[in-house]
Motif scaffolding. Structure first.
Motif, short mmCIF file in Angstrom:
data_model
loop_
_atom_site.label_atom_id
_atom_site.label_comp_id
_atom_site.label_asym_id
_atom_site.label_seq_id
_atom_site.Cartn_x
_atom_site.Cartn_y
_atom_site.Cartn_z
N GLU A 156 0.94 -1.12 0.15
CA GLU A 156 -0.03 -0.11 0.01
C GLU A 156 0.84 1.26 -0.04
N GLY A 157 2.04 1.36 0.54
CA GLY A 157 2.74 2.17 0.69
C GLY A 157 2.54 3.28 1.95
N MET A 158 2.88 4.60 1.95
CA MET A 158 2.46 5.50 2.66
C MET A 158 2.02 6.63 1.69
N GLN A 174 -8.52 1.92 6.90
CA GLN A 174 -8.77 0.47 6.49
C GLN A 174 -7.85 -0.28 5.80
N GLY A 175 -6.99 0.62 5.11
CA GLY A 175 -5.74 -0.05 4.40
C GLY A 175 -6.04 -0.53 2.99
N GLY A 176 -5.40 -1.46 2.50
CA GLY A 176 -5.61 -1.84 1.01
C GLY A 176 -5.00 -1.11 -0.04
N VAL A 177 -5.09 -1.58 -1.24
CA VAL A 177 -4.56 -0.75 -2.42
C VAL A 177 -5.40 0.23 -3.01
N SER A 221 3.88 3.87 -3.13
CA SER A 221 3.77 2.79 -3.94
C SER A 221 2.71 2.88 -5.37
N GLY A 222 2.26 4.02 -5.51
CA GLY A 222 1.35 4.34 -6.52
C GLY A 222 -0.19 3.77 -6.62
N CYS A 223 -0.60 3.79 -5.20
CA CYS A 223 -2.15 3.61 -4.89
C CYS A 223 -2.85 4.78 -5.05
N PHE A 224 -4.04 4.92 -5.35
CA PHE A 224 -4.86 5.80 -5.28
C PHE A 224 -6.23 5.50 -4.54
N ILE A 225 -6.16 6.41 -3.52
CA ILE A 225 -7.48 5.92 -2.53
C ILE A 225 -8.26 7.24 -2.57
N SER A 226 -9.60 7.21 -3.06
CA SER A 226 -10.51 8.32 -3.01
C SER A 226 -11.75 8.22 -2.53
N THR A 255 -5.89 -6.19 7.13
CA THR A 255 -6.52 -6.27 5.74
C THR A 255 -6.84 -7.84 5.21
N VAL A 256 -7.06 -7.86 3.95
CA VAL A 256 -7.38 -9.16 3.40
C VAL A 256 -6.38 -9.24 2.10
N ILE A 257 -5.79 -10.44 1.92
CA ILE A 257 -5.09 -10.73 0.80
C ILE A 257 -5.96 -11.63 0.03
N LEU A 258 -6.22 -11.21 -1.22
CA LEU A 258 -6.85 -12.12 -2.26
C LEU A 258 -5.86 -12.54 -3.29
N LYS A 259 -6.08 -14.01 -3.78
CA LYS A 259 -5.31 -14.59 -4.83
C LYS A 259 -6.14 -15.14 -5.70
N CYS A 260 -5.93 -15.21 -6.91
CA CYS A 260 -6.66 -16.14 -7.96
C CYS A 260 -6.06 -16.33 -9.03
#
Length: 375
Positions: free
Chosen positions: A185-187, A297-300, A251-256, A357-362
């Motif tokens: 997620e970065g800061m 809440q966290g997350g990307v 890390s280049g995430c955008f939270i809006s 947080t939750v990590i999802l893989k598929c």
């Protein structure tokens, strides 16, 4: 004989249409709001079907007289440049239609360019500013040509009368999307935003910015909120104002988050005196607090973009995608169920107690852009 996948109820209608179109699965939906006073499909859902008909070829839609039963057999996505503007109506904003167009546009025979008319900013759907600042950046993560994706806001339009206009450009995918591993997620390094006002004093925007900055400036110095005051024809037909905020991380995430204020649609308020609108200072504070809540809440991605993120992961080639999100929203959970039913992709969900947080893989379904092959 066409074999239909049978579904019930009117919820998550847009999601079902997207997955049905992409997977080529004919669907039959019954009991659409059958027990309600006004049964059947709503006007914006009919518009959604019209929009899909516009960008595809050879599909078939059958609706019964009351609108409580629907049969949809998807065609081939053509997309291309549409010269006539599509009217999105006034019951939902343009944001409701954009999410569907962005995903379907990627898998068309030609790159999509379309002009949409209607409401650009309301409190119900993500606003066009959020799409421009956040949604398009999330889509670019999956190997999309960043030059080709664009959303231009021509006119603003607030409820109840709208009058807004935007032009969306989505490039087609050459063969398939790229799988992502996106768990850092970065800061938060900076906060950007846009305020808008139509047919009200431009001073309202300064008040919203002042209130939002009052909260953010205690936390970080790099806060920049732009104003976008429209006048005349560009302001649409109704008064309204609002703010859209986006936090960008290292890390280049955008939270809006976004919010907008305008007079109610339709017959909600029959008094001669209109309800008092929420003061702009409160709107600024509310939007800032909502953004801090999403960051906490966290997350990307933020909670409104979880469903889109999972859908893009599921459409990737047969390679592992791994993403981190905060608390799963009900809409995201429903998206995961629909992805399993339509695409046969299951996610492995692993909670991370240390960060809540939750990590999802598929493993993606390997959807290729077959529309191009027909050309």
């Amino acid at each position: 004989m066409v074999k239909y996948m049978k579904l019930k109820g009117g919820r998550h209608f847009r999601q079902r249409l997207v997955l049905s179109t992409l997977s080529g699965t004919p669907i039959s939906i019954e009991e659409i709001r059958a027990d309600e006073t006004w049964p059947g499909l709503r006007s914006h859902e009919i518009k959604l079907l019209r929009l899909i008909e516009l960008i595809s070829d050879g599909g078939a839609v059958v609706i019964n007289e009351t609108g409580t039963k629907l049969k949809y057999n998807p065609g081939v996505l053509i997309c291309g440049k549409r010269h006539d503007a599509f009217d999105c109506g006034l019951s939902r904003s343009i944001g409701y239609f954009l999410e569907l167009l962005i995903v379907l546009g990627l898998f068309g025979k030609k790159s999509l360019e379309i002009k949409l008319k209607g409401i650009t900013n309301d409190a119900k759907d993500p606003t066009v500013d959020t799409f421009r600042s956040t949604t398009l950046n999330i889509v670019k993560r999956f190997g999309i040509d960043s030059e080709g994706v664009d959303l231009k806001i021509v006119n603003r339009g607030a409820p109840p009368l709208g009058g807004g206009e935007v032009i969306l450009k989505v490039p087609m995918v050459e063969s398939s999307l790229s799988a992502v591993t996106w768990i850092d997620e970065g800061m938060v390094k900076r906060i950007r935003g846009t305020t808008f006002s139509t047919r009200v004093s431009s001073q309202f925007e300064n008040m919203m910015i002042h209130a939002a900055r009052g909260i953010f400036n205690r936390l970080l110095p790099d806060v920049h909120i732009f104003t976008d005051h429209k006048a005349g024809d560009k302001a649409g037909k109704s008064p309204g104002f609002g703010i859209s905020l986006v936090a960008e991380t290292t890390s280049g995430c955008f939270i809006s988050t976004d919010t907008a204020v305008s007079y109610a649609r339709g017959e909600d308020d029959e008094d001669d005196e209109r309800k008092e609108l929420m003061p702009p200072e409160e709107i600024g504070e509310q939007a800032a607090s909502m953004l801090l809540g999403e960051i906490e809440q966290g997350g990307v991605v933020d909670s409104t973009h979880q469903g889109l993120l999972f859908l893009l992961c599921a459409l990737c080639p047969q390679d592992v995608s791994k993403v981190r999100v905060g608390k799963l929203s009900p809409y995201a959970i429903e998206t995961l169920r629909h992805i399993r039913d339509f695409l046969g992709v299951k996610f492995v969900i692993t909670p991370d107690p240390s960060t809540e947080t939750v990590i999802l893989k598929c493993v993606g379904c390997g959807l290729k852009n077959l529309s191009r092959k027909f050309s």
